[in-house]
Motif scaffolding. Structure first.
Motif: not given
Ligand code: MEV
Length: 315
Positions: A48, A76-79, A315
């Motif tokens: 990120n 890249k992450t999203e949670t 994302i």
């Protein structure tokens, strides 16, 4: 670019007992972890936009080590899974990152391979752990882990002389409300506490066996879609977990409140704080009570969808 997502999970029955050869059942939930991974044009791996650091990204670092990845990557992450809420955020991160890396590297992306690697990563980061979280996050639906091989067997996992058989379980559509106490409660000290009790006391061994019996009974009730029966078993399972010393006054308060509008309620995961779970057909009422009693509610549905690859969405 590889974009993929994994579901969180909640343990319905058998936490702690699963570390002593008893079965356990967890169900995948409709809150997910998302990641996409591309080769980086920069000279370092970022998450990120921040440099990869073991302190903040321990699971990601272990996944990269596991697959011996040396290239610089942009991750890249999203949670939708807050950590420490008993919804399996670390397992979901691990499965999604391994799944995305394997796809990017052109390697085998079968569920069995990814779930086994994910368990090994979780075990290395956390210490003593069972494969229930990582298997559920990979496969979706519901997973039963047991020492004995039974119907709907998927694969087995071995670690330090122990063998777990992983099974698919069909469960009816379930509406669940998680209530987070907000009391931070890492798993390893609780696992140690129960281990001490277990090693010293035949009574504790009996309690663990009784939890196993509850899990076996629950399998029949899942098939019969008997939500009332399942709720009663959840209440029983919770009493036994309290005897093992892993409840907490705040858990008791949320569980007592939630039971008025639920089939049943219990702590979920390691306990000692963390979260409780209620099986209900009145989720809004349960969520209100949890809020009134000072907890944070999450209304959830079970899902069949495990690790999934999504083409082209960033994302
Ligand atoms: C933690 O989510 C559940 C425990 O049974 C540990 C494990 O199964 O890894 C306490």
């Amino acid at each position: 670019m590889t974009y993929c997502s994994t579901p969180g999970k909640v343990i319905l029955f058998g936490e702690h007992a699963v570390l002593y050869g008893e079965p356990s059942i967890a169900v995948a939930i409709n809150r997910r972890f998302y990641c996409d991974i591309t080769e980086s044009k920069r000279d370092r791996t970022t998450v990120n936009g921040y440099p990869l650091a073991r302190r903040y990204h321990s699971y990601i670092v272990e996944c990269l080590n596991k697959l011996e990845v040396e290239d610089e990557l942009e991750i890249k992450t999203e949670t939708e899974l807050d950590s420490g809420t008993g919804m399996g955020s670390s397992a979901a991160i691990t499965v999604a990152i391994l799944g995305a890396l394997r796809k990017l590297l052109g390697e085998d992306i079968s569920e069995e391979i990814i779930a086994k690697d994910a368990f090994s990563v979780e075990f290395d980061v956390q210490g003593n752990a069972s494969p229930i979280d990582t298997s559920t996050s990979t496969h979706g639906s519901a997973i039963m882990v047991s020492e004995k091989k039974e119907k709907n067997f998927l694969w087995d996992v071995e670690k330090e002389g122990r063998r777990w058989n992983i099974h698919h379980r069909d469960v009816p559509d379930l509406t669940l409300v998680v209530g987070n106490t907000g009391v931070h409660s890492p798993t390893p000290p609780l696992v140690k506490k129960v281990r001490k009790f277990y090693e010293r006391s035949n009574f504790a061994k009996e309690v663990i066996r009784d939890i196993g019996e509850i899990v076996r009974e629950s399998c029949v009730l899942f098939e019969e879609e008997d939500l009332e029966g399942l709720g009663e078993l959840m209440d029983k399972n919770h009493r036994l977990l309290s005897i093992l010393g892993v409840s907490h006054p705040k858990l008791e308060k949320l569980i007592k409140g939630a039971r008025k509008y639920s089939y049943g309620a219990k702590l979920t995961g390691a306990g000692g704080g963390g979260s409780m779970i209620a099986l209900t057909d009145r989720p809004d009422k349960v969520a209100d009570v949890i809020k009134k009693k000072g907890g944070e509610p999450y209304v959830l549905d079970s899902t069949d969808k495990g690790l999934s690859y999504h083409g082209g969405k960033e994302i």
